[in-house]
Structure formats: C-alpha cells, structure tokens
Design a protein around this motif. Sequence first.
Motif, short mmCIF file in Angstrom:
data_model
loop_
_atom_site.label_atom_id
_atom_site.label_comp_id
_atom_site.label_asym_id
_atom_site.label_seq_id
_atom_site.Cartn_x
_atom_site.Cartn_y
_atom_site.Cartn_z
N UNK A 134 -30.91 -9.86 -27.77
CA UNK A 134 -31.34 -10.07 -26.23
C UNK A 134 -32.53 -9.42 -25.74
N UNK A 135 -33.27 -9.73 -24.85
CA UNK A 135 -34.21 -9.23 -24.36
C UNK A 135 -34.57 -9.85 -23.22
N UNK A 136 -35.51 -9.05 -21.66
CA UNK A 136 -36.17 -9.31 -20.49
C UNK A 136 -35.33 -9.33 -19.53
N UNK A 137 -34.01 -8.29 -20.00
CA UNK A 137 -33.10 -8.07 -18.63
C UNK A 137 -33.20 -6.74 -19.39
N UNK A 138 -32.65 -6.11 -18.85
CA UNK A 138 -32.83 -3.74 -18.41
C UNK A 138 -31.82 -3.84 -19.93
N UNK A 139 -31.45 -5.01 -20.52
CA UNK A 139 -31.28 -4.74 -21.85
C UNK A 139 -31.65 -4.68 -23.43
N UNK A 140 -31.59 -4.52 -24.39
CA UNK A 140 -32.11 -5.08 -25.46
C UNK A 140 -31.02 -5.01 -26.40
N UNK A 141 -30.57 -6.01 -26.94
CA UNK A 141 -29.56 -5.19 -27.27
C UNK A 141 -30.47 -6.21 -29.45
N UNK A 142 -29.92 -5.34 -30.59
CA UNK A 142 -30.30 -5.64 -31.39
C UNK A 142 -29.23 -5.47 -32.61
#
Length: 89
Positions: free
Chosen positions: A40-48
């Motif tokens: 997930x990216x493009x929001x205030x969070x990036x989830x790896x």
Amino acid sequence: MVPFMSAIDKILRLMQRSPTGVRYAQLTMVCTYYFGDPRQAGTSHAVFKTPWPGDPRVNIQNKNGHSKPYQVKQVLAAIERLNENNHSR
C-alpha cells in the motif's frame, strides 16, 4: 550497486544511532531494499510485506517528511528478524 549498498548501510547506522533523525524518504529506501515495494502506498502510510505474520510489522508513516521514531525501531526489529531467518537456513 556498491554505492547504493553503502547508502543503505549509512541510513541503517543513522537509524540505530538516532531513530528521531530519520527522514521518511530514507526509511522508505531501506524498507524497499529489504522488503520490496510497498503493498500500500500513496497515502500517508506505506505497508510492506514481511515473510512472517504479525509483529514486527513494517508500516511506516510520512509525518511532514520525517519518520516516526517507533516505526524506525519496528523496521530495525524486522530487518534483524529477516537477517536471523536468512542465517538459520
């Protein structure tokens, strides 16, 4: 590729020395190197994605260009676990 690796090493040393002084772009670079592109990216969070369920999670947040210190510590813990898993094989 050696200059890139030395950049990652330099950021890792900064993360260990001062979790409060890490920029979001630096943390993202380290996370992408170890865990691949974020799910997930493009929001205030990036989830790896990690190869294990649960903690330590790799979920980082951009706060005015900086990383949150507790998330830097979680990333360091995840990298340590990843290295332990790779060495135990």
